[in-house]
Design a protein around this motif. Structure first.
Motif, PDB file in Angstrom:
ATOM      1  N   GLY A 173      41.667  17.387 -38.118  1.00  0.00           N
ATOM      2  CA  GLY A 173      42.445  17.512 -36.889  1.00  0.00           C
ATOM      3  C   GLY A 173      41.794  16.795 -35.723  1.00  0.00           C
ATOM      4  N   PHE A 174      40.458  16.851 -35.667  1.00  0.00           N
ATOM      5  CA  PHE A 174      39.746  16.160 -34.594  1.00  0.00           C
ATOM      6  C   PHE A 174      39.985  14.655 -34.663  1.00  0.00           C
ATOM      7  N   PHE A 175      39.908  14.086 -35.858  1.00  0.00           N
ATOM      8  CA  PHE A 175      40.100  12.645 -35.993  1.00  0.00           C
ATOM      9  C   PHE A 175      41.527  12.233 -35.657  1.00  0.00           C
ATOM     10  N   ILE A 176      42.508  13.048 -36.033  1.00  0.00           N
ATOM     11  CA  ILE A 176      43.901  12.742 -35.709  1.00  0.00           C
ATOM     12  C   ILE A 176      44.111  12.753 -34.204  1.00  0.00           C
ATOM     13  N   GLN A 177      43.674  13.817 -33.529  1.00  0.00           N
ATOM     14  CA  GLN A 177      43.912  13.912 -32.093  1.00  0.00           C
ATOM     15  C   GLN A 177      43.095  12.901 -31.302  1.00  0.00           C
ATOM     16  N   SER A 178      41.880  12.612 -31.727  1.00  0.00           N
ATOM     17  CA  SER A 178      41.077  11.634 -30.991  1.00  0.00           C
ATOM     18  C   SER A 178      41.636  10.220 -31.180  1.00  0.00           C
ATOM     19  N   THR A 179      42.170   9.923 -32.356  1.00  0.00           N
ATOM     20  CA  THR A 179      42.813   8.626 -32.577  1.00  0.00           C
ATOM     21  C   THR A 179      44.056   8.492 -31.706  1.00  0.00           C
ATOM     22  N   ALA A 180      44.859   9.550 -31.621  1.00  0.00           N
ATOM     23  CA  ALA A 180      46.046   9.523 -30.752  1.00  0.00           C
ATOM     24  C   ALA A 180      45.632   9.281 -29.303  1.00  0.00           C
ATOM     25  N   CYS A 181      44.574   9.939 -28.850  1.00  0.00           N
ATOM     26  CA  CYS A 181      44.090   9.740 -27.477  1.00  0.00           C
ATOM     27  C   CYS A 181      43.620   8.303 -27.269  1.00  0.00           C
ATOM     28  N   PHE A 182      42.910   7.776 -28.231  1.00  0.00           N
ATOM     29  CA  PHE A 182      42.430   6.402 -28.122  1.00  0.00           C
ATOM     30  C   PHE A 182      43.607   5.430 -28.016  1.00  0.00           C
ATOM     31  N   LEU A 183      44.618   5.620 -28.853  1.00  0.00           N
ATOM     32  CA  LEU A 183      45.790   4.744 -28.816  1.00  0.00           C
ATOM     33  C   LEU A 183      46.557   4.897 -27.498  1.00  0.00           C
ATOM     34  N   LEU A 184      46.634   6.115 -26.982  1.00  0.00           N
ATOM     35  CA  LEU A 184      47.266   6.321 -25.669  1.00  0.00           C
ATOM     36  C   LEU A 184      46.480   5.597 -24.581  1.00  0.00           C
ATOM     37  N   PHE A 185      45.162   5.649 -24.668  1.00  0.00           N
ATOM     38  CA  PHE A 185      44.319   4.960 -23.693  1.00  0.00           C
ATOM     39  C   PHE A 185      44.555   3.450 -23.756  1.00  0.00           C
ATOM     40  N   ILE A 186      44.601   2.908 -24.966  1.00  0.00           N
ATOM     41  CA  ILE A 186      44.861   1.474 -25.131  1.00  0.00           C
ATOM     42  C   ILE A 186      46.242   1.134 -24.572  1.00  0.00           C
ATOM     43  N   GLY A 187      47.245   1.937 -24.907  1.00  0.00           N
ATOM     44  CA  GLY A 187      48.591   1.714 -24.385  1.00  0.00           C
ATOM     45  C   GLY A 187      48.642   1.783 -22.871  1.00  0.00           C
ATOM     46  N   ALA A 188      47.924   2.744 -22.302  1.00  0.00           N
ATOM     47  CA  ALA A 188      47.873   2.876 -20.840  1.00  0.00           C
ATOM     48  C   ALA A 188      47.200   1.658 -20.219  1.00  0.00           C
ATOM     49  N   ALA A 189      46.105   1.208 -20.816  1.00  0.00           N
ATOM     50  CA  ALA A 189      45.384   0.057 -20.281  1.00  0.00           C
ATOM     51  C   ALA A 189      46.231  -1.215 -20.383  1.00  0.00           C
ATOM     52  N   VAL A 190      46.856  -1.437 -21.534  1.00  0.00           N
ATOM     53  CA  VAL A 190      47.700  -2.620 -21.719  1.00  0.00           C
ATOM     54  C   VAL A 190      48.884  -2.568 -20.759  1.00  0.00           C
ATOM     55  N   GLY A 191      49.560  -1.438 -20.695  1.00  0.00           N
ATOM     56  CA  GLY A 191      50.710  -1.300 -19.800  1.00  0.00           C
ATOM     57  C   GLY A 191      50.343  -1.496 -18.345  1.00  0.00           C
ATOM     58  N   THR A 192      49.216  -0.940 -17.936  1.00  0.00           N
ATOM     59  CA  THR A 192      48.752  -1.089 -16.559  1.00  0.00           C
ATOM     60  C   THR A 192      48.430  -2.545 -16.269  1.00  0.00           C
ATOM     61  N   PHE A 193      47.763  -3.226 -17.205  1.00  0.00           N
ATOM     62  CA  PHE A 193      47.425  -4.633 -17.011  1.00  0.00           C
ATOM     63  C   PHE A 193      48.691  -5.488 -16.908  1.00  0.00           C
ATOM     64  N   ILE A 194      49.643  -5.247 -17.797  1.00  0.00           N
ATOM     65  CA  ILE A 194      50.907  -6.001 -17.744  1.00  0.00           C
ATOM     66  C   ILE A 194      51.612  -5.775 -16.428  1.00  0.00           C
ATOM     67  N   HIS A 195      51.660  -4.542 -15.991  1.00  0.00           N
ATOM     68  CA  HIS A 195      52.307  -4.214 -14.716  1.00  0.00           C
ATOM     69  C   HIS A 195      51.589  -4.912 -13.571  1.00  0.00           C
ATOM     70  N   TRP A 196      50.276  -4.874 -13.576  1.00  0.00           N
ATOM     71  CA  TRP A 196      49.478  -5.502 -12.535  1.00  0.00           C
ATOM     72  C   TRP A 196      49.671  -7.018 -12.536  1.00  0.00           C
ATOM     73  N   ALA A 197      49.692  -7.604 -13.736  1.00  0.00           N
ATOM     74  CA  ALA A 197      49.835  -9.050 -13.860  1.00  0.00           C
ATOM     75  C   ALA A 197      51.201  -9.549 -13.401  1.00  0.00           C
ATOM     76  N   ASN A 198      52.204  -8.688 -13.505  1.00  0.00           N
ATOM     77  CA  ASN A 198      53.565  -9.074 -13.112  1.00  0.00           C
ATOM     78  C   ASN A 198      53.893  -8.776 -11.649  1.00  0.00           C
ATOM     79  N   THR A 199      52.944  -8.240 -10.905  1.00  0.00           N
ATOM     80  CA  THR A 199      53.228  -7.947  -9.490  1.00  0.00           C
ATOM     81  C   THR A 199      52.564  -8.947  -8.577  1.00  0.00           C
TER      82      THR A 199
END
Length: 130
Positions: free
Chosen positions: A104-130
């Motif tokens: 369970g720890f590995f599943i939830q920590s992987t989900a958090c890591f992927l959310l972090f990557i998604g947040a970072a990519v999305g934030t960068f794309i948003h920043w780059a387009n403004t």
């Protein structure tokens, strides 16, 4: 406004509340008088699984919402559901034995890591387009 992530957030809070009720039941079942949080290993594992979930909530909720807002609501919500499932498996395993918490720890920590990557990519794309 992200709609699916709203429901996942409420589900995560409801799950956390459920874990709190398991701790309350465990206090009585194992004879641990408030305010004590130690004294029986079976109680201590349930208590730690609950507190550890609280410790992970900011690490989960912040990237969940940043990913939903700046990248994709559905992807964030799906990863949020995976996180909740991972935390449920973590709780079920940890309640039985310390070493059973790891899947369970590995599943939830992987989900958090992927959310972090998604947040970072999305934030960068948003920043780059403004």
């Amino acid at each position: 406004m992200p709609h699916y992530t709203t429901f996942v957030t409420l589900l995560a809070v409801a799950f956390y509340f459920f874990l709190a009720t398991r701790v309350a039941v465990a206090h009585g079942k194992f004879g641990i008088q408030l305010p004590a949080t130690t004294g029986n290993p079976d109680f201590e594992r349930i208590y730690r699984a609950h507190v550890n979930t609280l410790e992970w909530m900011p690490t989960f909720l912040v990237p969940l919402w940043l990913c939903a807002i700046y990248l994709n609501d559905v992807a964030a919500a799906v990863l949020g559901l995976v996180w909740i499932v991972g935390r449920a498996l973590y709780f079920a395993g940890y309640s039985k034995a310390v070493e059973k918490r790891l899947p369970g720890f590995f599943i939830q920590s992987t989900a958090c890591f992927l959310l972090f990557i998604g947040a970072a990519v999305g934030t960068f794309i948003h920043w780059a387009n403004t």
